[in-house]
Design a protein around this motif. Structure first.
Motif, PDB file in Angstrom:
ATOM      1  N   SER B 260      13.156   4.624  -7.851  1.00  0.00           N
ATOM      2  CA  SER B 260      12.912   3.564  -6.869  1.00  0.00           C
ATOM      3  C   SER B 260      13.567   3.836  -5.524  1.00  0.00           C
ATOM      4  O   SER B 260      13.959   2.924  -4.826  1.00  0.00           O
ATOM      5  CB  SER B 260      13.406   2.220  -7.429  1.00  0.00           C
ATOM      6  N   LEU B 261      13.698   5.113  -5.148  1.00  0.00           N
ATOM      7  CA  LEU B 261      14.271   5.435  -3.838  1.00  0.00           C
ATOM      8  C   LEU B 261      13.255   6.214  -3.035  1.00  0.00           C
ATOM      9  O   LEU B 261      12.382   6.867  -3.579  1.00  0.00           O
ATOM     10  CB  LEU B 261      15.535   6.289  -4.008  1.00  0.00           C
ATOM     11  N   ASN B 262      13.398   6.150  -1.710  1.00  0.00           N
ATOM     12  CA  ASN B 262      12.543   6.949  -0.828  1.00  0.00           C
ATOM     13  C   ASN B 262      11.063   6.746  -1.089  1.00  0.00           C
ATOM     14  O   ASN B 262      10.297   7.701  -1.220  1.00  0.00           O
ATOM     15  CB  ASN B 262      12.853   8.442  -0.961  1.00  0.00           C
ATOM     16  N   GLU B 263      10.644   5.469  -1.178  1.00  0.00           N
ATOM     17  CA  GLU B 263       9.219   5.226  -1.401  1.00  0.00           C
ATOM     18  C   GLU B 263       8.403   5.396  -0.139  1.00  0.00           C
ATOM     19  O   GLU B 263       7.178   5.356  -0.186  1.00  0.00           O
ATOM     20  CB  GLU B 263       9.004   3.797  -1.937  1.00  0.00           C
ATOM     21  N   ILE B 264       9.074   5.523   1.000  1.00  0.00           N
ATOM     22  CA  ILE B 264       8.357   5.804   2.248  1.00  0.00           C
ATOM     23  C   ILE B 264       8.933   7.098   2.790  1.00  0.00           C
ATOM     24  O   ILE B 264      10.139   7.292   2.772  1.00  0.00           O
ATOM     25  CB  ILE B 264       8.620   4.719   3.310  1.00  0.00           C
ATOM     26  N   LYS B 265       8.066   7.957   3.306  1.00  0.00           N
ATOM     27  CA  LYS B 265       8.583   9.168   3.929  1.00  0.00           C
ATOM     28  C   LYS B 265       7.915   9.345   5.281  1.00  0.00           C
ATOM     29  O   LYS B 265       6.765   8.980   5.472  1.00  0.00           O
ATOM     30  CB  LYS B 265       8.271  10.390   3.062  1.00  0.00           C
ATOM     31  N   LYS B 266       8.679   9.908   6.218  1.00  0.00           N
ATOM     32  CA  LYS B 266       8.107  10.268   7.508  1.00  0.00           C
ATOM     33  C   LYS B 266       8.207  11.781   7.554  1.00  0.00           C
ATOM     34  O   LYS B 266       9.290  12.332   7.688  1.00  0.00           O
ATOM     35  CB  LYS B 266       8.923   9.617   8.626  1.00  0.00           C
ATOM     36  N   LEU B 267       7.070  12.457   7.416  1.00  0.00           N
ATOM     37  CA  LEU B 267       7.106  13.911   7.283  1.00  0.00           C
ATOM     38  C   LEU B 267       6.841  14.576   8.623  1.00  0.00           C
ATOM     39  O   LEU B 267       5.921  14.207   9.340  1.00  0.00           O
ATOM     40  CB  LEU B 267       6.054  14.372   6.260  1.00  0.00           C
ATOM     41  N   ASN B 268       7.624  15.608   8.923  1.00  0.00           N
ATOM     42  CA  ASN B 268       7.338  16.374  10.133  1.00  0.00           C
ATOM     43  C   ASN B 268       6.379  17.505   9.771  1.00  0.00           C
ATOM     44  O   ASN B 268       5.846  17.551   8.668  1.00  0.00           O
ATOM     45  CB  ASN B 268       8.625  16.894  10.773  1.00  0.00           C
ATOM     46  N   SER B 289      19.494   8.787   0.229  1.00  0.00           N
ATOM     47  CA  SER B 289      18.227   8.150  -0.107  1.00  0.00           C
ATOM     48  C   SER B 289      18.306   6.670   0.204  1.00  0.00           C
ATOM     49  O   SER B 289      19.369   6.086   0.202  1.00  0.00           O
ATOM     50  CB  SER B 289      17.923   8.320  -1.591  1.00  0.00           C
ATOM     51  N   ILE B 290      17.153   6.088   0.455  1.00  0.00           N
ATOM     52  CA  ILE B 290      17.112   4.681   0.811  1.00  0.00           C
ATOM     53  C   ILE B 290      16.208   3.969  -0.174  1.00  0.00           C
ATOM     54  O   ILE B 290      15.160   4.482  -0.549  1.00  0.00           O
ATOM     55  CB  ILE B 290      16.562   4.511   2.237  1.00  0.00           C
ATOM     56  N   ASN B 291      16.610   2.784  -0.583  1.00  0.00           N
ATOM     57  CA  ASN B 291      15.803   2.002  -1.497  1.00  0.00           C
ATOM     58  C   ASN B 291      14.929   1.058  -0.678  1.00  0.00           C
ATOM     59  O   ASN B 291      15.411   0.106  -0.097  1.00  0.00           O
ATOM     60  CB  ASN B 291      16.740   1.217  -2.416  1.00  0.00           C
ATOM     61  N   TYR B 292      13.643   1.350  -0.604  1.00  0.00           N
ATOM     62  CA  TYR B 292      12.723   0.489   0.135  1.00  0.00           C
ATOM     63  C   TYR B 292      12.133  -0.535  -0.811  1.00  0.00           C
ATOM     64  O   TYR B 292      12.102  -0.352  -2.012  1.00  0.00           O
ATOM     65  CB  TYR B 292      11.595   1.314   0.740  1.00  0.00           C
ATOM     66  N   GLY B 293      11.614  -1.608  -0.259  1.00  0.00           N
ATOM     67  CA  GLY B 293      10.944  -2.590  -1.091  1.00  0.00           C
ATOM     68  C   GLY B 293      11.929  -3.459  -1.859  1.00  0.00           C
ATOM     69  O   GLY B 293      13.112  -3.514  -1.555  1.00  0.00           O
ATOM     70  N   ASP B 294      11.412  -4.146  -2.874  1.00  0.00           N
ATOM     71  CA  ASP B 294      12.238  -5.078  -3.634  1.00  0.00           C
ATOM     72  C   ASP B 294      13.083  -4.348  -4.649  1.00  0.00           C
ATOM     73  O   ASP B 294      12.584  -3.828  -5.631  1.00  0.00           O
ATOM     74  CB  ASP B 294      11.346  -6.083  -4.399  1.00  0.00           C
ATOM     75  N   GLY B 295      14.366  -4.320  -4.460  1.00  0.00           N
ATOM     76  CA  GLY B 295      15.296  -3.866  -5.474  1.00  0.00           C
ATOM     77  C   GLY B 295      14.949  -2.557  -6.156  1.00  0.00           C
ATOM     78  O   GLY B 295      14.216  -1.727  -5.636  1.00  0.00           O
ATOM     79  N   LEU B 296      15.511  -2.353  -7.322  1.00  0.00           N
ATOM     80  CA  LEU B 296      15.296  -1.111  -8.036  1.00  0.00           C
ATOM     81  C   LEU B 296      14.324  -1.298  -9.174  1.00  0.00           C
ATOM     82  O   LEU B 296      14.297  -0.518 -10.088  1.00  0.00           O
ATOM     83  CB  LEU B 296      16.622  -0.588  -8.585  1.00  0.00           C
ATOM     84  N   GLY B 297      13.552  -2.329  -9.160  1.00  0.00           N
ATOM     85  CA  GLY B 297      12.604  -2.534 -10.240  1.00  0.00           C
ATOM     86  C   GLY B 297      13.239  -3.326 -11.373  1.00  0.00           C
ATOM     87  O   GLY B 297      14.432  -3.260 -11.610  1.00  0.00           O
ATOM     88  N   VAL B 298      12.410  -4.114 -12.060  1.00  0.00           N
ATOM     89  CA  VAL B 298      12.916  -4.892 -13.194  1.00  0.00           C
ATOM     90  C   VAL B 298      12.159  -4.484 -14.429  1.00  0.00           C
ATOM     91  O   VAL B 298      11.003  -4.070 -14.351  1.00  0.00           O
ATOM     92  CB  VAL B 298      12.752  -6.413 -12.965  1.00  0.00           C
ATOM     93  N   TRP B 299      12.807  -4.627 -15.570  1.00  0.00           N
ATOM     94  CA  TRP B 299      12.152  -4.296 -16.827  1.00  0.00           C
ATOM     95  C   TRP B 299      11.597  -5.558 -17.447  1.00  0.00           C
ATOM     96  O   TRP B 299      12.329  -6.483 -17.721  1.00  0.00           O
ATOM     97  CB  TRP B 299      13.166  -3.664 -17.785  1.00  0.00           C
ATOM     98  N   ILE B 300      10.282  -5.592 -17.632  1.00  0.00           N
ATOM     99  CA  ILE B 300       9.663  -6.718 -18.330  1.00  0.00           C
ATOM    100  C   ILE B 300       9.088  -6.137 -19.605  1.00  0.00           C
ATOM    101  O   ILE B 300       8.101  -5.397 -19.578  1.00  0.00           O
ATOM    102  CB  ILE B 300       8.567  -7.369 -17.469  1.00  0.00           C
ATOM    103  N   GLY B 301       9.727  -6.469 -20.740  1.00  0.00           N
ATOM    104  CA  GLY B 301       9.305  -5.841 -21.983  1.00  0.00           C
ATOM    105  C   GLY B 301       9.622  -4.369 -21.906  1.00  0.00           C
ATOM    106  O   GLY B 301      10.749  -3.979 -21.633  1.00  0.00           O
TER     107      GLY B 301
END
Lengths: 202, 506
Positions: B260-268, B289-301
């Motif tokens: 759940s890190l670096n979900e966005i990249k800016k590539l040269n 690394s940067i955590n984008y978006g909501d948190g690190l994810g949750v476990w459902i089941g």
């Protein structure tokens, strides 16, 4: 005030020898030291200056701190006594308790001092603060080592092995404890479910 | 007397009635929040609020059917909508009036139909690039609908056998190189040159290390070949979308990031990610690394529910907006990866989505395309949003003092905004006076900025010692004198004894 624990700080082997032979222990002082240890841990967590404190002040869990200080200490004493009995040590539980408590003193003093002076330090000299804290821990470990060596009358290498085995013993006790806890939980759920079934059928 | 009391009571009643204001304000259909540096959710005023939505029927061309992509041609200020279910491309202007509808394209006197056009891109010359997913090709057409080129499946040694080419999104940089994001391709983006020749994969992801991977690595040593083949393969993650802006950088979103890190990249141009945590993040929890978006994810089941970005857009001022399909939220960041706002959600009200698929910036509004509802929701920036953006622009240019005013306005509306606290702290730090250092320390502490606090503290303590140097020096001198006196007190009494002793005896 019993000056004896301070004597041990600088003369570990002589001090612990006197403790064992002349029975110079004092349970009251050891309990006082334990309470101080718990207090210093909380003090460090909450009052360490902001640049050096990775903890969120609202997240203090006193029970967790209690478990990781007093809980671990009791675990250590029990485990140590068990292992040393197996390894033909000469220490009685009272001696182990008191000498382990006395070994914590340098950590307490240095941590309290470090927390206070951290309020006047900047990040650039953080390395000295870490050095000081590590010194406190190391000193306590050395005292603990000399305590084990003197109390149980072991040779040096046997002392090291015993200390290692004590830690393994602590892990086993923790594992068994959590196993029993979850088994009891299962029993409780079982009984509760049966009770519910019967109650709803009537 | 009674008359006076009555008069006073009447007047006070009238005044209090007049001061009752009936506030009418729009409650947004989603909560406003941001994440602070402890990764805790903190309420915040909304930066963007929905103002309207557009359906196909409204603009007079019949409903959209599962539209999949949007593209805004900033040179001509036109919006292109890929109406995939109806196999057509719709072009509207800034008033949302239809300019053109491409149902069929003309190739050498024959008609060319699209099959599920999922991605669309328009170059400055006005040429339209369409990712024709159903037909497994990229179609290049000019603005009159004449097909200029068709780019088919890439052929090369490095393409694995049995590769099914399913292009989903397309983007073109200023040199004319075409980047295609295809389904199931984990080696990166497929790049073609202007003539349609396959150039290679671009921006291959490194496999991000995760705990389950290490665990599987350990178990692999004990398994037989058949069991090993049945195990999960850890491959570099695949991209879900690509955007190329004026600056020619390729902004990509990652479909699933295992940690759940670096979900966005800016590539040269070398395919290296240059998005790094900004300098105001003093302690970076995840290394670089940067955590984008909501948190690190949750476990459902047994499933991990995490942010899945499906579209990314960069507006003319450099702010990056990304769309999360899992919870239907839009996250807006600046170029230093500071989180500015979070808005949107899943639902049926205006401002929430059933199945969001695309995001674009059009005339300072953010448009989100919902394929299930088949509409485009328009979000406009609120006054709070404007204030934050103005302040951040000045702050990122290093104009800390000019940003102080805007940041104070932001703090008035949201005292939880850590960025504003850092901004104010830095501005006050630059104004070198003792009171400003003290206030800067307070703001850095609120912003959880340890480096800033430490620097301000150092300057503050220097100022304090400088001011009170007289007292310090005198104090130390006095203490030293007392110690000396105490140490040699016996000697002094011996000296004084003949005088006093003589006196007494005499």
């Amino acid at each position: 005030m019993d000056k004896y624990p301070f004597y041990i700080l600088l003369h570990p082997f002589d001090g612990y020898n006197e403790l064992k032979c002349n029975k110079k222990w004092s349970v009251k002082v050891s309990v006082a030291i334990l309470v101080l240890w718990f207090a210093v841990r909380i003090f460090k967590r909450q009052y360490m200056a902001f640049p050096f404190n990775p903890n969120h002040p609202d997240d203090l869990n006193i029970f967790l701190v209690l478990a990781t200080t007093i809980g671990i200490f009791i675990l250590w004493v029990i485990s140590n006594w068990a292992i040393c009995t197996l390894m033909d040590g000469e220490g009685t539980p009272k001696e182990i308790w008191v000498s382990s408590a006395y070994a914590l003193l340098p950590y307490i003093i240095i941590t309290a001092f470090a927390t206070i002076i951290s309020r006047f330090m900047t990040l650039e000299i953080a390395i000295f603060l870490h050095y000081l804290q590590n010194l406190g821990v190391l000193w306590s470990v050395l005292l603990m080592f000399s305590a084990m060596h003197t109390i149980h009358q072991y040779k040096i290498n046997v002392t090291l092995i015993t200390m290692g085995l004590t830690i393994v013993g602590m892990l086993i006790v923790t594992f068994l404890g959590s196993l029993i806890f979850s088994l009891f939980q299962q029993v409780f759920i079982f009984i509760y479910t049966i009770y519910n079934e019967i109650a709803l059928r009537l | 007397m009674v008359k006076l009391t009555k008069a006073i009571i009447t007047i006070s009643i009238i005044v209090s009635l007049l001061s009752v204001q009936i506030l009418v304000y729009a409650e947004s259909s989603y909560p406003g929040y941001v994440y602070d540096s402890w990764d805790k959710v903190v309420p915040s005023p909304n930066g963007y609020l929905p103002c309207d939505y557009i359906t196909g029927k409204e603009i007079g061309i019949g409903d959209f059917k599962e539209p999949q992509d949007l593209y805004v041609d900033r040179h001509k200020n036109e919006l292109y909508i890929a109406d995939s279910g109806n196999n057509r491309i719709v072009v509207v202007n800034s008033d949302f009036k239809v300019i053109n509808v491409f149902e069929k394209f003309i190739l050498d006197d024959r008609e060319l139909a699209l099959n599920n056009p999922k991605g669309i891109f328009v170059t400055k010359e006005g040429n339209i690039y369409i990712a024709d997913q159903g037909n497994g090709r990229v179609v290049v057409a000019d603005k009159l609908g004449t097909v200029l080129k068709i780019i088919e499946k890439p052929e090369s040694d490095i393409i694995p056998d049995g590769f099914v080419y399913s292009p989903e999104k397309v983007a073109v940089d200023s040199h004319g190189i075409i980047y295609v994001q295809a389904y199931g391709v984990y080696q990166g983006l497929i790049s073609f040159n202007y003539d349609g020749k396959f150039l290679g994969y671009f921006g291959s992801n490194r496999v991000e290390l995760s705990f389950s991977q290490i665990r599987d690595l350990f178990w692999r040593k004990f398994f037989s070949k058949k069991q090993k083949e049945a195990m999960l393969r850890y491959v570099p993650v695949e991209y879900s979308n690509v955007y190329i802006g004026e600056d020619n950088f390729k902004y990509v979103t990652v479909r699933h990031s295992p940690n759940s890190l670096n979900e966005i990249k800016k590539l040269n141009n070398l395919g290296i990610n240059i998005l790094r945590a900004g300098s105001n993040v003093s302690s970076n929890k995840y290394g670089n690394s940067i955590n984008y978006g909501d948190g690190l994810g949750v476990w459902i089941g047994r499933n991990k529910v995490d942010t899945v970005f499906v579209d990314i857009n960069v507006d003319s001022e450099g702010f990056i907006s990304v769309l999360d399909a899992t919870r239907g939220r839009v996250f807006q960041y600046d170029q230093e990866s500071n989180l500015l706002f979070i808005f949107g959600g899943k639902g049926s009200q205006l401002g929430t989505f059933k199945s969001p698929v695309a995001l674009e910036t059009f005339n300072n509004e953010i448009l989100v395309l919902d394929s299930e509802k088949a509409n485009i929701t328009r979000f406009s920036v609120t006054s709070f949003g404007e204030m934050v953006r103005d302040a951040i622009k000045l702050y990122n240019d290093g104009l800390y003092e000019q940003a102080l005013g805007p940041w104070r306005e932001v703090i008035k509306r949201n005292s939880n905004y850590e960025l504003a606290c850092t901004g104010i702290g830095k501005a006050l730090y630059n104004k070198a006076t003792k009171e400003n250092y003290k206030e800067a320390m307070k703001y850095f502490r609120l912003a959880n900025n340890k480096k800033g606090y430490s620097d301000a503290f150092r300057q503050y303590s220097i100022e304090v010692v400088r001011d009170k140097f007289g007292i310090f020096a005198t104090g130390i001198l006095v203490i030293w004198l007392i110690i000396i006196l105490f140490k040699y007190r016996n000697k002094y009494f011996m000296l004084l004894k003949p005088l006093t002793g003589g006196h007494k005896n005499g």
